[in-house]
Write an enzyme that holds these catalytic residues in place. Sequence first.
Site, short mmCIF file in Angstrom:
data_model
loop_
_atom_site.label_atom_id
_atom_site.label_comp_id
_atom_site.label_asym_id
_atom_site.label_seq_id
_atom_site.Cartn_x
_atom_site.Cartn_y
_atom_site.Cartn_z
N ARG A 2 0.83 -1.22 0.00
CA ARG A 2 0.00 0.00 0.00
C ARG A 2 0.86 1.27 0.00
O ARG A 2 0.46 2.31 -0.51
CB ARG A 2 -0.91 -0.05 1.24
CG ARG A 2 -2.07 0.93 1.21
CD ARG A 2 -3.00 0.68 2.39
NE ARG A 2 -3.58 1.92 2.87
CZ ARG A 2 -4.72 2.43 2.41
NH1 ARG A 2 -5.42 1.81 1.51
NH2 ARG A 2 -5.17 3.57 2.89
N ILE A 10 -6.61 8.63 -0.98
CA ILE A 10 -6.98 7.22 -0.98
C ILE A 10 -7.77 7.01 0.33
O ILE A 10 -7.41 7.57 1.36
CB ILE A 10 -5.70 6.35 -1.02
CG1 ILE A 10 -6.00 4.88 -1.18
CG2 ILE A 10 -4.84 6.53 0.21
CD1 ILE A 10 -4.71 4.05 -1.38
N SER A 11 -8.84 6.23 0.25
CA SER A 11 -9.64 6.00 1.46
C SER A 11 -8.85 5.17 2.46
O SER A 11 -7.93 4.44 2.09
CB SER A 11 -10.91 5.22 1.11
OG SER A 11 -11.68 5.91 0.18
N GLN A 12 -9.26 5.26 3.71
CA GLN A 12 -8.56 4.45 4.73
C GLN A 12 -8.83 2.95 4.44
O GLN A 12 -9.85 2.60 3.83
CB GLN A 12 -9.00 4.84 6.12
CG GLN A 12 -10.45 4.59 6.42
CD GLN A 12 -10.62 4.31 7.90
OE1 GLN A 12 -9.97 3.45 8.47
NE2 GLN A 12 -11.50 5.05 8.53
N PHE A 58 -15.57 11.03 1.45
CA PHE A 58 -14.79 10.87 0.21
C PHE A 58 -14.55 12.24 -0.41
O PHE A 58 -15.32 13.17 -0.16
CB PHE A 58 -15.56 10.02 -0.80
CG PHE A 58 -15.62 8.55 -0.48
CD1 PHE A 58 -14.78 7.66 -1.12
CD2 PHE A 58 -16.50 8.06 0.46
CE1 PHE A 58 -14.83 6.30 -0.83
CE2 PHE A 58 -16.56 6.71 0.77
CZ PHE A 58 -15.73 5.83 0.11
#
Length: 221
Positions: free
Chosen positions: A43, A69-71, A211
């Site tokens: 990641r 980027i989302s968690q 988001f």
Amino acid sequence: MSQHDLNWLLTHTQPEAKRMIQYLREQGIHHEDLLVLMEKLPRHQFVEPAFSHLAYSATPLPIGRHQTISQPLTVAKMTQWLLTYARPGRVLEIGTGSGYQTRILAHFFNKVHTIERQQWLYLQAKQRLSAMGINNVEYVFGDGQVGWPQKIEMDAVIITAMASKVPLALTRCLKENGVLIMPIDHPRPQIGCWRKEGDRWKCLQTDVAFFVPLLEGIEYA
Ligand code: SAH
């Protein structure tokens, strides 16, 4: 892989990725293949280099061009919903971003179609995933709200940017019983999962999530 990457991996990835997986399990992620994949995926290569030391933390991170980027938990939840409710045929992703979610989709779906409105992110993700040997993804640089350029029926659509209304082109390309995952800002920021049943939508899941916004038009590098 560069020497820097190798050193980084040796000192960070193992324990940090394991801790991330432990956290995901505690939060209700139980799909074993998904957990195995997320533990293996680097990641830190998908986030801005200055933030790579935080790549496995429970936080959204910058990926360039003012996007995030989302968690990990949000990515895992959305994917687990897809794996639970959708056929693993064709999926359309709106918002390629770093390519991290795309990479995960490519593991589980036969074919991934992904659209990004920022040329720089589009090019970077395409190059990144090709270098990782991923070859079941088609990329488009464009405004995802108008849908995929060719008329192709999808088993699932996943939008990874917050919309204030549902883009109709994206609902129309879904097959009967197809699954739509979309963050929506109404009446409060949330992520939802719906199934297309004739002209009705059955809500399968919702959760609180934030988001970056779904925007119109395209931006050149
Ligand atoms: N799935 C991505 C998340 C990136 S954030 C990842 O794993 O990294 C959301 C992305 O959606 C951003 O890259 C943003 O540029 C893109 N985006 C926003 N509006 C869009 C639109 N109308 N069409 C295509 N991409 C869009």
